[in-house]
Design an enzyme around this catalytic site. Sequence first.
Site, PDB file in Angstrom:
ATOM      1  N   LYS A  15     -17.465  -1.497   6.473  1.00 15.56           N
ATOM      2  CA  LYS A  15     -17.960  -2.432   5.471  1.00 15.56           C
ATOM      3  C   LYS A  15     -19.493  -2.423   5.390  1.00 15.56           C
ATOM      4  CE  LYS A  15     -16.946  -7.061   3.730  1.00 15.56           C
ATOM      5  NZ  LYS A  15     -16.331  -8.365   4.034  1.00 15.56           N
TER       6      LYS A  15
ATOM      7  N   GLU B 203       0.812  -1.223   0.000  1.00 14.76           N
ATOM      8  CA  GLU B 203       0.000   0.000   0.000  1.00 14.76           C
ATOM      9  C   GLU B 203       0.843   1.268   0.000  1.00 14.76           C
ATOM     10  OE1 GLU B 203      -0.535  -2.640   1.879  1.00 14.76           O
ATOM     11  OE2 GLU B 203      -2.639  -3.227   1.741  1.00 14.76           O
TER      12      GLU B 203
ATOM     13  N   PHE C 289     -10.835  -8.172  13.782  1.00 16.42           N
ATOM     14  CA  PHE C 289      -9.772  -8.571  12.859  1.00 16.42           C
ATOM     15  C   PHE C 289      -9.520  -7.450  11.847  1.00 16.42           C
ATOM     16  CE2 PHE C 289      -8.489 -10.619   8.818  1.00 16.42           C
ATOM     17  CZ  PHE C 289      -7.217 -10.991   9.221  1.00 16.42           C
ATOM     18  N   GLN C 290      -8.261  -7.098  11.685  1.00 19.87           N
ATOM     19  CA  GLN C 290      -7.828  -6.011  10.791  1.00 19.87           C
ATOM     20  C   GLN C 290      -8.511  -4.689  11.122  1.00 19.87           C
ATOM     21  OE1 GLN C 290      -7.853  -7.375   6.641  1.00 19.87           O
ATOM     22  NE2 GLN C 290      -5.779  -8.124   6.958  1.00 19.87           N
TER      23      GLN C 290
ATOM     24  N   MET D  53      24.428   9.354   1.498  1.00 22.18           N
ATOM     25  CA  MET D  53      24.292  10.597   2.259  1.00 22.18           C
ATOM     26  C   MET D  53      24.593  10.366   3.735  1.00 22.18           C
ATOM     27  SD  MET D  53      23.862  13.746   1.693  1.00 22.18           S
ATOM     28  CE  MET D  53      22.828  14.345   0.351  1.00 22.18           C
TER      29      MET D  53
END
Lengths: 186, 584
Positions: free
Chosen positions: B164, B52, B114-115, B482
Amino acid sequence: MSALKIKRGASSHSAYDLRDPHAELNETHTLAVLVDNEAGVLARVIGLFSGRGYNIESLTVAEVDHQGHRSRITIVTRGTPSVIEQIKAQLGRLVPVHDVHDLTVEGPAVERELALFKVVGTGEKRIEALRLAEIFRANVVDSTLQSFVFEITGTPDKIDAFADLMRPLGLTDVARTGVAALSRGA
Amino acid sequence: MSRQMTGAKMVVQALKDQGVEVVFGYPGGAVLPIYDELFQQNDIRHILVRHEQGAVHMAEGYARSTGKPGVVLVTSGPGATNAVTGLTDALMDSIPIVVLSGQVPTFMIGTDGFQEADTVGITRPCTKHNWLVKDTDRLAETIHQAFHVATKGRPGPVLIDIPKDVQFASGTYVPPKAARTDHYQPRVKGDIEAITRLVELMETAERPIFYTGGGVINSGPAASQLLRELVDATGFPITSTLMGLGAYPASGKHWLGMLGMHGLYEANMAMHDCDLMINLGARFDDRITGRIADFSPHSKKAHVDIDPSSINKVIHVDIPIVGDVGHVIEDILKVWKARGRKVNHEGLARWWAQIEEWKKVNCLSYKPSDKIIKPQYALQRLEALTKDRDRYITTEVGQHQMWAAQFLGFEAPNRWMTSGGLGTMGYGLPASIGVQIAHPEALVINVAGEASWLMNMQEMGTAVQFRAPVKQFILNNERLGMVRQWQQLLHGERYSQSWSEALPDFVKLAEAFGCGGAKVDNPADLDDAIRMMIDYDGPFILDVLVEKHENCFPMIPSGKPHNEMLLGDASTEGAIQAGGAVLV
């Protein structure tokens, strides 16, 4: 020898100046913030203060216009004049914020705070507490034979002074609302 | 006309009505209804990413190269938390992004389902605004408001968290025009009195300079056009931040090059010595100012910014102007022309003579080599072989990014995509894919370091799947260049964790991903390798083995003012011999 003339093996060097060079120039301001009363708006304002390292000395919030879904957040904060300006600008760009008023600079304002004090004791101390409460125009909102709960309204200074007097007289609990403020006049 | 539909269908309809053509995303349990709707239509193209974070960077590349908002669709929990780095990156660089995230059903919120993650809580400080939609009837309007907030004023990322059950439930669809957006209407016109005071200063200034930033790019192509007109008409020198490259063409005769920590000597010296600094859409970032107390001590400063909180945040300015850069430049030009197009010609001639002296320092010079590829040389060759094409450049973060800014010339806005404010390693590869999706025929090159590139290398799979022929130009020094440079200069040459061991074979990696790849380590072969990369029909990884201990100069060390720059040949060689033997 490196380009910065720092000896090999020397201790590390911070990239930034970490001192607050203006600590002595701090001033206290009372801000009134009018916001949409939507979920998370208070978290947004508080997160802004914690995220950017600003101080909150007192904070009150409640819906003031049910029809228009508006809440008023009153914040007492401390900082240098430029930090105060930055706080106002940062508040102003939050999407649910409608208006930011700096009551400290926008002309005279009234500031009030409500507090409840529980004082536990008997005998002389109890009588003295009641006498001082009258002088401060505090109301007795609960009493038992061993205790009073006083309700007092006033400026934060007045409430601080009352707290100082009650402490040796058996002060056990304090609840303060934080400052509510409005500008004077029409 | 209002219509009843499910929340999931509403999402797709709202995106279509907002003119969205591409969504970058990754499916998961909490967004399945929306993916089901995407499956049943052909107007919106979905780019399946591999992580993502990549989706958000792709959306950023898409947005920066088109001026349109980038759209991302992720699931709840890890899908949303993986998007956080990209959101923060977009917030720092003012990039319009709309992220739609799934959430557990409303009745499960707060149960550690969940999630489940507190997505609006986690993303509150890294978005311009975010919403949790608990009612399907509010969904369409919220999406339209989100596009409005993301693109108006100072652009930025927004997020809409959609449980949802809200996706499954039916509600009334509201078209964009019916959505309330009146509350958020940032001011675009600048105060004409302040603009007039600025023009008065421009008429007499002896040593003026334009200091421009990403705000000019964000304002749109018209702002860049007006900027060119203003610079050419006044004859003032112009420098730009990393974010503003391309607003004024690098081939323009008033161009001084980039300023800042690794900016050009002449640009930084001119900023330090000027008597009138005109900041157009930049924000006095610490990489620009160096030591605040000594920043351009003798100048009057004007600052044009659409965000009032940018003004007087870091540097106190004499003329603050809140407004959109394009509108303000237009008004500056109007007032300046109406007052007779005056400038201080004598002062300007002396100023340019001084600037020419500074240019003679030739601050980008480096010690060439015919045995090993110098990173600067690699970029010079890339520039020579691609500058005649309308190319788009993205970068990762580090030395290669600064060298790219120094050695590549940008003639137009929206051609340069780099992570400026947040400095996100792993930005460039996904960003290049986002750019390529928006411009399928264009030459898109990601100038990368090998360490940054590895951070999001999984997105090569996305490039191959969607036939995005992005060119990965990896300057491989087997170091975190760097970091190594700072350790050499600032930490007593103790190179703690700043080299890459067990690097993959990038050519075999390319083969594994199913794209083209090549390695080059001889300066004599470099041009052919670059041509092979450009001509290859598909994504390509070019592994350019470069000098391992090259430092990026000029450099304003942290906490130093502009006129205390370190220049090229600063004693790096001794340092390498003393401390670097073990590394080679």
